[in-house]
Design a protein around this motif. Sequence first.
Motif, PDB file in Angstrom:
ATOM      1  N   THR A  81     -17.741  -4.962   8.953  1.00 48.70           N
ATOM      2  CA  THR A  81     -16.338  -4.703   8.412  1.00 48.70           C
ATOM      3  C   THR A  81     -16.682  -3.532   7.587  1.00 48.70           C
ATOM      4  O   THR A  81     -17.475  -2.956   6.981  1.00 48.70           O
ATOM      5  N   THR A  99     -10.332  -1.036  12.884  1.00 47.10           N
ATOM      6  CA  THR A  99     -11.038  -1.821  13.704  1.00 47.10           C
ATOM      7  C   THR A  99     -10.982  -1.560  15.235  1.00 47.10           C
ATOM      8  O   THR A  99     -11.922  -1.538  15.896  1.00 47.10           O
ATOM      9  N   LEU A 100      -9.959  -0.768  15.704  1.00 47.99           N
ATOM     10  CA  LEU A 100     -10.094  -0.301  17.093  1.00 47.99           C
ATOM     11  C   LEU A 100     -11.051   0.840  17.522  1.00 47.99           C
ATOM     12  O   LEU A 100     -11.488   0.926  18.317  1.00 47.99           O
ATOM     13  N   ALA A 103     -14.303  -0.966  17.575  1.00 45.58           N
ATOM     14  CA  ALA A 103     -14.289  -1.645  18.639  1.00 45.58           C
ATOM     15  C   ALA A 103     -14.868  -0.663  19.981  1.00 45.58           C
ATOM     16  O   ALA A 103     -15.397  -0.710  20.907  1.00 45.58           O
ATOM     17  N   LEU A 150     -13.793  -5.312  24.710  1.00 45.87           N
ATOM     18  CA  LEU A 150     -12.911  -5.356  23.457  1.00 45.87           C
ATOM     19  C   LEU A 150     -12.416  -6.648  22.801  1.00 45.87           C
ATOM     20  O   LEU A 150     -12.563  -6.743  21.867  1.00 45.87           O
ATOM     21  N   VAL A 153     -15.479  -8.197  21.166  1.00 48.08           N
ATOM     22  CA  VAL A 153     -16.114  -7.722  20.027  1.00 48.08           C
ATOM     23  C   VAL A 153     -14.787  -7.460  18.879  1.00 48.08           C
ATOM     24  O   VAL A 153     -15.267  -7.479  17.579  1.00 48.08           O
ATOM     25  N   ALA A 154     -13.741  -7.575  19.169  1.00 44.68           N
ATOM     26  CA  ALA A 154     -12.719  -7.552  18.581  1.00 44.68           C
ATOM     27  C   ALA A 154     -11.533  -8.582  18.710  1.00 44.68           C
ATOM     28  O   ALA A 154     -10.491  -8.004  19.109  1.00 44.68           O
ATOM     29  N   GLU A 156      -9.643 -10.126  17.084  1.00 43.70           N
ATOM     30  CA  GLU A 156      -8.408  -9.961  16.118  1.00 43.70           C
ATOM     31  C   GLU A 156      -7.332  -8.851  16.551  1.00 43.70           C
ATOM     32  O   GLU A 156      -6.213  -9.009  16.536  1.00 43.70           O
ATOM     33  N   LEU A 157      -7.938  -7.941  17.499  1.00 44.13           N
ATOM     34  CA  LEU A 157      -6.863  -6.877  18.090  1.00 44.13           C
ATOM     35  C   LEU A 157      -6.091  -7.716  19.060  1.00 44.13           C
ATOM     36  O   LEU A 157      -4.919  -7.503  19.017  1.00 44.13           O
TER      37      LEU A 157
END
Length: 167
Positions: A81, A99-100, A103, A150, A153-154, A156-157
């Motif tokens: 984070t 975050t983007l 990623a 993507l 790994v992320a 939440e996106l």
Amino acid sequence: MVESFHEFVVHRSPALCRTAYLLTGDHQLAEDLVQTALARTYRHWRRVRDGNPEAYVRRAMYHQQISWWRRRRLVERLEPTPTERADVDHSEATTLRLTLNAALRQLSPRQRAVIVLRYYEDLTEAQVAEVLGCSVGAVKRHGHDGLRRLRAVAPELVQDTAERSTR
């Protein structure tokens, strides 16, 4: 000749810098990348100006970024984070951007280039293939692999995008 190149640089530099930042993940490297690509474009301006000079610059940026990446091959250590700092803007947009960017850094350079050109620059698969000098099939493959990575790994996106679309 110099005047038309100057006009092109003035009008298109902000968009080129945004793309370069997404390719590099660093503001200073992005500025260097744009400057290097524009310097190379200037040498061929007479030939390039009547066609699609922006595509030429983007292709030069992509190739230069790959060249730098191959020379550096630095191992990045990503934190799970973003670290908290008092001067960081804690808005939703900043968190999403961080975050983007984290990623995107986990993608291969070619996957990152395809994702940035397809979804940020809104180019068609054929245009991306032209910029990167590869086939449309390769663009589709790198795009598919990049999006899958993507999502892994992320996640939440994906969730954040789904929430935004229902609002």
